[in-house]
Design a protein around this motif. Structure first.
Motif, mmCIF file in Angstrom:
data_model
loop_
_atom_site.group_PDB
_atom_site.id
_atom_site.type_symbol
_atom_site.label_atom_id
_atom_site.label_comp_id
_atom_site.label_asym_id
_atom_site.label_seq_id
_atom_site.Cartn_x
_atom_site.Cartn_y
_atom_site.Cartn_z
ATOM 1 N N LYS B 37 116.255 -24.068 172.238
ATOM 2 C CA LYS B 37 115.490 -24.029 173.129
ATOM 3 C C LYS B 37 115.263 -25.336 173.873
ATOM 4 O O LYS B 37 115.396 -26.384 172.847
ATOM 5 C CB LYS B 37 114.104 -23.512 172.635
ATOM 6 N N GLY B 41 114.134 -32.581 176.554
ATOM 7 C CA GLY B 41 115.231 -33.128 176.975
ATOM 8 C C GLY B 41 115.543 -34.433 176.836
ATOM 9 O O GLY B 41 116.464 -35.222 177.256
ATOM 10 N N ASN B 43 115.557 -35.707 173.422
ATOM 11 C CA ASN B 43 115.665 -35.995 171.932
ATOM 12 C C ASN B 43 114.503 -36.416 170.957
ATOM 13 O O ASN B 43 114.648 -37.094 170.209
ATOM 14 C CB ASN B 43 116.840 -36.953 171.611
ATOM 15 N N VAL B 44 113.199 -35.801 171.526
ATOM 16 C CA VAL B 44 112.162 -36.109 170.619
ATOM 17 C C VAL B 44 111.509 -34.927 169.898
ATOM 18 O O VAL B 44 110.742 -35.009 168.853
ATOM 19 C CB VAL B 44 110.984 -36.946 171.279
ATOM 20 N N LYS B 46 113.132 -31.714 169.297
ATOM 21 C CA LYS B 46 114.107 -31.169 168.277
ATOM 22 C C LYS B 46 114.266 -29.602 168.433
ATOM 23 O O LYS B 46 114.725 -28.936 167.756
ATOM 24 C CB LYS B 46 113.909 -31.353 167.044
ATOM 25 N N CYS B 48 115.897 -28.017 170.455
ATOM 26 C CA CYS B 48 117.385 -27.787 170.661
ATOM 27 C C CYS B 48 118.359 -27.997 169.430
ATOM 28 O O CYS B 48 119.376 -27.811 169.521
ATOM 29 C CB CYS B 48 117.755 -28.494 171.941
ATOM 30 N N ASN B 58 121.245 -32.922 168.844
ATOM 31 C CA ASN B 58 120.549 -32.541 169.779
ATOM 32 C C ASN B 58 121.075 -32.272 170.916
ATOM 33 O O ASN B 58 121.411 -33.219 171.755
ATOM 34 C CB ASN B 58 119.300 -33.277 169.819
ATOM 35 N N CYS B 60 120.591 -31.609 173.850
ATOM 36 C CA CYS B 60 119.838 -32.077 175.187
ATOM 37 C C CYS B 60 120.392 -33.632 175.490
ATOM 38 O O CYS B 60 120.226 -33.916 176.460
ATOM 39 C CB CYS B 60 118.491 -31.889 175.161
HETATM 40 S S1 FES Z 1 114.955 -30.401 174.019
HETATM 41 FE FE1 FES Z 1 113.709 -31.653 172.707
HETATM 42 S S2 FES Z 1 115.422 -32.678 171.313
HETATM 43 FE FE2 FES Z 1 116.349 -31.509 172.941
#
Ligand code: FES
Ligand code: FES
Lengths: 774, 160
Positions: B37, B41, B43-44, B46, B48, B58, B60
């Motif tokens: 999910k 976008g 990397n905070v 998590k 995805c 991750n 994204c």
């Molecule tokens: S979308 Fe939030 S860490 Fe990848």
């Protein structure tokens, strides 16, 4: 009174006897009146002394508003004998589909996994009944759903009696099988078609008594759990609609700013993957093959912006406005006898983990929407109006949502998707970037709460509260109905605006404090200056936190223990029960090291009561503990939540709701807020907004659901937040010796992050993810 | 556009897409694999979280051009197939046992992160500590955190 009595549903016969219908047709379809069992407490005269919510609360009001629509909910039995029910409510994680399936399984004697609950698309004829808010779902649907299931069971039994040649009363239904005394049996599937009626007929049924229940009240896991853990659960953005390409919006640097012109439209259109670019109401929409390419396009856009309605304003400016608008207190200051408190609650983002999103396919003479919506009828009518279509030309499909917290009462994503699809002449899969959520999304309104209590001769003789807040936006379909219903409200409520009504119907101070006055004022009634919503529990978390901190102060003034003090002043038995149990479970009063403390708080709302006991560690070595890129601070090490939720359908579901409510309330007390600076909110993602994370989570969390003395279920979707926030604040005050007056408590700490730029409006995704594999 | 080939949930896939498109969008928007999910976008959050060559990552925050034909990506959809038998992965079973999911949006990422955590701790030949659990970064806005802690412990036991 006469008016109320006339509303008493005619179909209601006795406590457990009701009338439902087998609907004419070729398969077995049964229905029950949605108004069944709904008898708001307004039939009782309202004396002036008890506060209004004690006799008539928001849930009564919501139930009341659903009465005149007099519509039906239906259950269909298919040829396999499985039950199907389209719930005219939205599931956003609160577990209502599971609870509803349990009610049906119980009354129908069918295994839980053979009850299929889906979400109904917008049904305009249901009006109020399709609004998922105020934790009202179970309260208002409890009886109609059971009646419909009982009618289905009876129709199946009647058909089986003919087929088996047995006496109706001798048959036993269990697990979807009907058996006769001679050992012969048929399944529901065998008789489902025979049970259908050529024309609609009335059926009288008696609901199961509490003692006969085998499903309701037992812990049941969520019916969608398997889908959730395998990744099969579909959210709006997971649905494949042909040609609905990713779409994102480039938003103004100011809160609610708008786009004037695009300076580089051709260049952006020529970017890889990009198909469309257009100005819409809320910014500049871009459509591309992937969301990644939408992000690239949003970042590349060069837009001339119009300023927003709060351009240049910061939190202290709003605070000044609120203070200036505070309503006067009635009781004068009386020297040492007076205890004053003044509390500030900052804006908080109501955003869920799933961002605002929707799929829209707008054509010349029709439109189809897929979205997680709590007021789908309102969305349907708004979208029709915007598109210049008739309401019936817009079909709205309700999808399970990734959390809601009051935000999905509004249909921001769906409306935006409809506008974009129309502007592009193409279907869109529109999603907000995370950065847009705290910056431009719905927030819990900033508020100040002023309290004055008077202590005389060893007791509390007055308690006044003046709550002043940025207006909460209630324009999601409640409005029209309210105007029609408001005259029917108990004495004195008719003159109030909607916010004041909601405040009056939800806030109740359950203490014997002599003269109690609690008033709300919302100055500058222009709800579109800020994007607010009734984010989880509406006013209660703030109001309860202010109250309970003052209750602790009063106890201190009277040299009493906080629990003993509450016990002696509480007027509600339900609240006393939860308080006593929380104190017992949490070992109230146990010795704790300096810098750590227990705190306890209560809250009464939603036809039930909650008590929360926490232990907090405010010692420097804990407060300053280091976790990479994390906001740590005081650590709640233990939390005990005790709830009386009325009749319990699914204790496991209630416990889950309490845990979620606790994590929310704790964040609102300690770390979670939005900083309004110079016309916009600084927070832009989860690295900025310090919502509860694992490093803040209590090591020990317990929740107990009491056996209630009540006969009706209470709502639980939001009940846990207020007492949790208050308990954490009270514990903090006791551990540090300083009563906090501004929330979140860390609001004035140096910012833990570098604010992300406002132009471009969204951050680029990093490319170094492979250096963080673990 | 470039042709990219990599392994996804046990199968070799080939996609035509620009090098810099992040893997999350290649999975979701191009390949229709929607288990991972979007929640930030950057990397905070998590949400995805998936696995690359058995480790949590991750998608994204990784461009598709950064991986090659030998790289093996596992999303929540493919997790059960990484263990023997035709049931679920033990961590998914643990999640069911503790009825962890609320709205469910964060849960694919939570489970993938949990499996990687257990593998990591195991490689270090030690048991999971409170600090390990504290260090799980995945956001759950529904607040299922305590049940996640319990389920990770149960899942670790079940993973043997
Ligand atoms: S979308 Fe939030 S860490 Fe990848
Ligand atoms: S379950 Fe909803 S975000 Fe975690």
């Amino acid at each position: 009174m006469g008016k109320q009595a006339g509303r008493e549903p005619a179909a209601r016969l006795s406590r457990r006897s009701f009338v439902g219908y087998v609907v004419g047709g070729t398969s077995l379809m049964v229905m029950a009146d949605l108004a069944l069992g709904a008898s708001p407490a307004s039939a009782v005269p309202i004396p002036s002394v008890p506060q209004i919510p004690e006799l008539y609360d928001l849930n009564d009001f919501l139930v009341h508003c659903t009465l005149p629509t007099a519509n039906h909910v239906g259950i269909r039995i298919d040829e396999q004998g499985d039950a199907h029910f389209a719930l005219p409510r939205m599931e956003v994680g609160q577990g209502i589909t599971t609870a509803v399936a349990m009610l049906i399984a119980e009354e129908l004697d069918l295994p839980l996994d053979r009850v299929h609950v889906t979400l109904a698309p917008a049904r305009p004829e249901l009006l109020f009944n399709q609004l998922t808010g105020g934790s009202n779902t179970i309260i208002s649907m409890y009886t109609p759903i059971r009646v419909a299931a009982a009618v289905a069971r009876k129709a199946l039994l009647e058909a089986a009696a003919i087929q088996l040649g047995a006496l109706l009363t001798s048959l036993v239904a269990k697990g979807g099988v009907i058996s006769a005394p001679d050992g012969s049996s048929v399944t529901y599937g065998d008789v489902a078609t025979a049970a259908a009626a050529p024309t609609t007929r009335q059926v009288k049924v008696t609901l199961k008594a509490a003692a006969e229940r085998t499903v309701v009240g037992t812990p049941q896991r969520r019916i969608d759990a398997l889908d959730a853990v395998t990744g099969r659960k579909q959210f709006a953005m997971d649905i494949a609609v042909p040609d609905a390409l990713p779409t994102m919006v480039c938003r103004a640097p100011d809160l609610n700013g708008t786009a004037k012109s695009i300076r580089n439209e051709a260049a952006v259109k020529a970017m890889a993957g990009v198909t469309h670019v257009a100005i819409i109401e809320t910014g500049v929409a871009v459509r591309a093959r992937t969301f990644g390419q939408c992000i690239d396009a949003v970042r590349a856009l060069d837009v001339e912006w119009n300023a927003g309605p709060v351009a240049g304003k910061s939190a202290p400016d709003i605070l000044k406005e609120l203070r200036a608008a505070q309503l006067p207190l009635v009781v004068p200051k009386a020297g040492a006898a007076t205890l004053d408190g003044d509390f500030v609650f900052h804006f908080r983002s109501g955003s869920a983990l799933e961002p605002n999103c929707a799929i829209a396919d707008v054509r010349a003479d029709s439109a189809t929407i897929w979205a997680g919506l709590k007021s789908p009828i309102d969305a349907q009518s708004k979208i029709a109006k915007i598109l210049g279509l008739f309401q019936k030309q817009v079909s709205v499909n309700v999808v399970q949502g990734g959390g809601s917290f009051g935000r999905k009462l509004f249909s921001d994503g769906a409306i935006e998707a409809a506008r974009a699809s129309k502007a592009f002449g193409a279907p869109v899969k529109l999603m907000w970037h995370r950065a847009d959520e705290p910056r431009q999304g719905r927030v819990h309104p900033m508020a100040v709460s002023r309290i004055r209590a008077t202590v005389l001769l060893g007791s509390v003789i007055s308690f006044e509260q003046r709550h002043t807040a940025v207006p909460t936006d209630f324009r999601h379909g409640l409005g029209e109905r309210l105007t029609a219903e408001v005259s029917a409200l108990p004495t004195g409520l008719g003159n109030l605006g909607f916010s004041e009504t909601v405040f009056m119907l939800t806030q109740e101070l359950p203490y014997n404090f002599g003269v109690i006055t609690q008033l709300l004022n919302e100055p500058k009634p222009a709800p579109d200056r800020f994007n607010t919503s009734s984010v989880r529990n509406i006013y209660s978390p703030d109001v309860a936190t202010a109250n309970e901190l003052m209750v602790d102060q009063l106890a201190k003034r009277l040299k009493q223990d906080p629990v003993a003090f509450r016990r002696s002043y509480l007027k509600s038995r339900v609240v006393k029960r939860v308080l006593n149990r929380a104190a017992e479970l949490g070992e109230w009063g146990r010795a704790m090291p300096a810098g750590t403390a227990q705190g306890i708080a209560i809250h009464k709302e939603y036809k039930g009561a909650t008590a929360v006991l926490v232990e907090i560690d405010c010692r420097p070595e804990t407060v300053n503990r280091k976790v990479r890129d994390a906001v740590t601070g005081p650590r709640v090490t233990k939390a005990v939540v005790v709830i009386d939720a009325g009749v319990v359908i699914n204790p496991l579901g209630i416990k889950a709701q309490m845990m979620g409510g606790f994590m929310d309330g704790m964040a609102q007390a300690l770390t979670y807020g939005n900083h309004l600076v110079d016309g916009h909110f600084l927070e832009a993602s989860w690295d900025n907004s310090a919502y509860t994370r694992q490093w803040n989570t209590p090591f020990d969390f317990q929740c107990e659901v009491l056996d209630s003395e009540s006969k009706v279920p209470g709502g639980v979707g939001e009940a846990g937040v207020a007492a949790s926030m208050a308990a954490v604040a009270c514990a903090y005050a006791r551990a540090t010796g300083k009563m906090p007056t501004e929330f979140p408590i860390n609001f004035h700490d140096p910012l833990h992050f570098e604010p992300k730029p406002f132009i471009p409006s969204v951050p680029q995704s990093p490319t170094d993810g492979l250096s963080y594999t673990s | 556009m470039t042709t990219h080939t990599f392994k996804l949930n046990g199968e070799t896939v080939t996609v035509e897409v620009e090098d810099d498109v992040r893997i999350l969008w290649v999975l979701r928007d191009v390949l229709g694999v929607t288990g991972p999910k979007y929640g930030c976008g950057i990397n905070v959050c998590k949400a995805c979280t998936s696995h690359i060559n058995g480790k949590a990552f991750n998608p994204c925050s990784v461009p598709v051009g950064a991986i090659g034909a030998d790289d093996e990506i596992t999303t929540i959809e493919g997790l059960a197939d990484t263990v023997d038998g035709d049931g679920l992965h033990p961590m998914q079973e643990a999640w069911l046992e503790h009825d962890v999911a609320q709205c469910g949006y964060c849960q694919p990422g939570q489970i993938m992160a949990a499996v990687a955590l257990v593998n990591r701790v195991r490689a270090e030949d030690r048991a999971i500590t409170e600090d390990d659990l504290d260090a799980i970064r995945n956001v759950c806005r529904c607040g299922t955190y305590s049940r996640i802690r319990d389920a990770v412990r149960t899942g670790a036991e079940m993973m043997g």
